[in-house]
Design a protein around this motif. Structure first.
Motif, short mmCIF file in Angstrom:
data_model
loop_
_atom_site.label_atom_id
_atom_site.label_comp_id
_atom_site.label_asym_id
_atom_site.label_seq_id
_atom_site.Cartn_x
_atom_site.Cartn_y
_atom_site.Cartn_z
N MET A 240 -49.74 -36.78 51.87
CA MET A 240 -50.04 -35.82 52.93
C MET A 240 -50.78 -36.48 54.09
O MET A 240 -50.60 -36.12 55.26
CB MET A 240 -50.89 -34.66 52.38
CG MET A 240 -50.13 -33.73 51.46
SD MET A 240 -48.55 -33.21 52.13
CE MET A 240 -49.08 -32.28 53.56
N THR A 241 -51.61 -37.48 53.78
CA THR A 241 -52.33 -38.20 54.83
C THR A 241 -51.35 -38.83 55.81
O THR A 241 -51.47 -38.64 57.02
CB THR A 241 -53.20 -39.32 54.20
OG1 THR A 241 -54.18 -38.71 53.39
CG2 THR A 241 -53.86 -40.16 55.28
N LEU A 242 -50.39 -39.58 55.28
CA LEU A 242 -49.48 -40.29 56.19
C LEU A 242 -48.44 -39.36 56.79
O LEU A 242 -48.05 -39.52 57.95
CB LEU A 242 -48.82 -41.47 55.46
CG LEU A 242 -49.78 -42.59 55.06
CD1 LEU A 242 -49.01 -43.79 54.53
CD2 LEU A 242 -50.68 -43.03 56.20
N ILE A 243 -48.01 -38.37 56.03
CA ILE A 243 -47.01 -37.43 56.56
C ILE A 243 -47.58 -36.69 57.78
O ILE A 243 -46.91 -36.49 58.78
CB ILE A 243 -46.56 -36.44 55.46
CG1 ILE A 243 -45.64 -37.17 54.46
CG2 ILE A 243 -45.85 -35.22 56.06
CD1 ILE A 243 -45.34 -36.37 53.20
N THR A 244 -48.86 -36.32 57.70
CA THR A 244 -49.46 -35.60 58.83
C THR A 244 -50.08 -36.55 59.85
O THR A 244 -49.99 -36.32 61.05
CB THR A 244 -50.58 -34.65 58.35
OG1 THR A 244 -51.62 -35.42 57.72
CG2 THR A 244 -50.06 -33.64 57.34
N GLY A 245 -50.66 -37.63 59.35
CA GLY A 245 -51.49 -38.48 60.22
C GLY A 245 -50.72 -39.40 61.15
O GLY A 245 -51.21 -39.72 62.24
N VAL A 246 -49.54 -39.84 60.74
CA VAL A 246 -48.83 -40.80 61.59
C VAL A 246 -48.35 -40.12 62.87
O VAL A 246 -48.67 -40.57 63.98
CB VAL A 246 -47.65 -41.45 60.81
CG1 VAL A 246 -46.82 -42.31 61.74
CG2 VAL A 246 -48.18 -42.29 59.66
N ILE A 247 -47.64 -39.03 62.74
CA ILE A 247 -47.23 -38.30 63.94
C ILE A 247 -48.46 -37.67 64.60
O ILE A 247 -48.51 -37.45 65.81
CB ILE A 247 -46.19 -37.21 63.61
CG1 ILE A 247 -44.99 -37.81 62.87
CG2 ILE A 247 -45.71 -36.49 64.87
CD1 ILE A 247 -44.09 -38.66 63.70
N GLY A 248 -49.48 -37.39 63.76
CA GLY A 248 -50.73 -36.85 64.28
C GLY A 248 -51.37 -37.73 65.35
O GLY A 248 -52.21 -37.27 66.13
N THR A 249 -50.99 -39.01 65.39
CA THR A 249 -51.45 -39.89 66.47
C THR A 249 -51.21 -39.25 67.82
O THR A 249 -51.95 -39.49 68.78
CB THR A 249 -50.67 -41.24 66.43
OG1 THR A 249 -50.62 -41.70 65.09
CG2 THR A 249 -51.36 -42.30 67.29
#
Lengths: 466, 146
Positions: A240-249
């Motif tokens: 969930m961290t990377l799924i949300t956080g990468v585009i979250g940039t």
């Protein structure tokens, strides 16, 4: 401590704590400069003190991550560290490089530092958090490579647990993303776009893998819950961290010249970023509730639970507060950002490093599983003092930020920046006061290390519940 | 979590999900890269503008100021300072005079150091701030005060 080579974690933790003290001292200086503008001027201008404050934070957290890795990787891999000697050498190099860099900030004007370190050959200085001279950055890369080699070889020859693999992915990611700090084009928009690949993809990306792995290790140790269950949680949280956080940039791309569609991508995905932090809180409390042993090290459990809660509040809730583009339009670059930054860094990264130090230090010092009851009480006092202080720092900065947004950005007759600053001065005073309490908490923390483990009753090994 | 949801499933979500969104991010970055020239007006980045950015960095201006909202929050936003201080009608002159006059030495007030910039460096910094003020920032900041 099961493997003698784990002992090399100790110097890393000691340096980390020493730099932590420096970070807080400079935090108090810049906090004071917010209210007494010419405090220590011109000896230590604000920009220099702030640079020391933020750079020390980053460097001591890196020391903490490295110490954590040297401690937990051999234990997880069930083998001695590949080279304790290399770990010692790198510790000394990193301390010297870091120390000289900080002295450089303090002793010569920044432009002179840029000059004498040959910044013009490869200009990378003068960008927030990446102020280090290019030579220092190269030093960091060398230390990181040596470190990854040492950790990688250890994992390779031993048991490949999920904790170790996730930690390794996080550490490799940390090193790889740092390489973008060497890219500094003349085009400010491009510069900013990729600057975030270091900053955001560190703290809202790969660092969370490191956080997750360290937290999982501690929970396995202090709760005795089946590793399978903890590893499943770890995977889903970092997913969930990377799924949300990468585009979250994208929430950093709203107003720096990037296309408007980032307002949609950034808002939607970063609005989801609290999810992994919420899951982390649920998981940490669940694991502790389902514990199969009473671990005698209570502060370690407290820090572990604390990091989950405070990371959720600081990174999750305070991040969400200003992440939606229509809100961020008004709050971008105000004290709201500062409020979020303080609690998020403390909750997610300061506390996880203090958690692993709390867990590992008694073992590294040959005190069986835990410190004496008295030392534990001191440490838990420091937990509450520092944690409550950071909550108040965050609340005061949030109040300052809301007022600032109102007076300077929302109003029909907007005030200038400096006029606005005068209006919110009371909150800066209160913030400095809270900072002072934080410092007291830090001193209590330091004292807890020097309290002798007099009676042995508290230091007995783990007691199984069932 | 339920037993039906296995560790292998969690692991697959991690690898699959991460990879998918990393690729999506790279895709969006490619698209952004092609859209940027119209927004950042890079054709106006003269050697003087580039030098101005260098002056900006060498003196760690970001350590007190924000630029397009990023940096420290101790001193005013400078992304639009060129426009705020008069634009083509005196904005540059104001900025140069301001920098030369520092520090104000007003007791208790925030102090900006004296950086001893040359005339060439001052001109370059102004050129950089002028170029920065022309970036298409989706109408940010909300007003001229930054």
């Amino acid at each position: 401590m099961q493997y003698s080579s784990q002992a090399v974690a100790k110097p890393y933790f000691i340096v980390a704590i020493a730099l932590f003290v420096g970070q807080i001292l400079f935090g108090l200086i810049i906090g004071m400069q917010y209210v007494i503008g010419d405090f220590l001027f011109p000896a230590i201008p604000f920009n220099v003190a702030r640079m020391v404050h933020t750079n020390l934070l980053i460097v001591w957290l890196l020391f903490g991550f490295m110490g954590a890795s040297y401690y937990l990787v051999p234990e997880e891999a069930e083998t001695e560290l590949h080279s304790p000697k290399l770990a010692w050498i790198l510790c000394i190099i990193f301390t010297v490089v870091g120390g000289v860099t900080i002295l450089g900030y303090l002793l010569v004007p920044y432009a002179t530092l840029a000059e004498i370190t040959g910044n013009h050959f490869l200009p990378t200085m003068g960008r927030e958090f990446l102020e280090q001279p290019t030579m220092t950055k190269i030093g960091i890369v060398i230390v990181a490579l040596g470190f990854l080699y040492n950790i990688g070889m250890t994992i390779l020859k031993g048991r490949k647990t999920v904790v170790n693999m996730v930690l390794l992915m996080g550490l490799v990611g940390l090193a790889v993303m740092f390489l973008f700090s060497f890219y500094n084009p003349s085009n400010l928009v491009l510069d900013k776009y990729y600057w975030w690949w270091v900053v955001h993809l560190w703290v809202e990306g790969v660092w969370e893998l490191i956080l997750g792995a360290i937290l999982a290790f501690i929970l396995i140790k202090v709760t005795g819950v089946d590793r399978e269950i903890i590893e499943k949680w770890l995977y889903i949280i970092i997913a969930m961290t990377l799924i949300t956080g990468v585009i979250g940039t994208g929430h950093h791309y709203y107003w720096i010249g990037a296309p408007e569609y980032w307002q949609i991508w950034g808002s939607v995905f970063s609005a989801l970023e609290p999810i992994p932090f919420f899951m982390m809180t649920v998981y940490a409390f669940n694991m502790v509730n389902q514990r199969r042993r009473e671990h005698p090290n209570k502060p370690a459990v407290l820090w572990a639970l604390g990091t989950a809660v405070m990371a959720f509040l600081g990174a999750g809730v305070w991040g969400f507060l200003h992440t939606l583009a229509p809100v961020n339009y008004y709050t971008h670059g105000t004290q709201i950002t500062a409020a979020h930054g303080h609690m998020a860094f403390y909750g997610a990264y300061v506390m996880i490093v203090l958690a692993i130090i709390s867990y590992a230090m008694p073992l590294l010092r040959g005190r069986a599983a835990a410190n004496s009851e008295k030392a534990q009480v001191w440490e838990m006092w420091s937990f509450w003092l520092m944690t409550i202080s950071i909550i108040f720092i965050t609340l005061f900065l949030t109040a300052a930020g809301i007022l600032q947004v109102w007076l300077q950005r929302v109003s029909d007759t907007p005030m200038s920046f400096m006029q606005t600053q005068d209006q919110v001065m009371i909150f800066y005073w209160l913030r400095e006061l809270a900072g002072g309490v934080f410092f007291i908490g830090l001193i209590v923390y330091l004292i807890s290390f020097f309290i002798e483990s007099g009676d042995s009753s508290a230091t007995t090994a783990t007691v199984d519940v069932k | 979590m339920s037993d039906k949801f296995t560790k292998a499933m969690a692991r697959n979500i991690f690898y699959g999900g991460s990879l998918f969104f990393i690729l999506l991010f790279i895709g969006l970055t490619v698209d952004t890269s092609s859209a940027l020239p119209k927004r950042d007006h890079r054709e106006n980045i003269t050697p003087q503008v580039a030098m101005g950015k260098d002056v900006w960095e060498k003196n760690d201006c970001i350590g007190c100021h924000t630029l397009l909202g990023e940096g420290a929050y101790y001193a005013p936003e400078l992304g639009n300072v060129y426009q705020r201080r008069g634009g083509d009608q005196g904005g540059g002159a104001f900025i140069k005079a301001w920098i030369k006059a520092q520090p104000s030495k007003a007791p208790g007030r925030r102090q900006m150091p004296q950086f001893n910039l040359t005339e060439e460096e001052l001109e370059a910094l102004v050129a950089f701030l002028k170029w920065t003020s022309e970036i298409n920032t989706a109408d940010w900041p909300p007003n001229i005060e930054g």
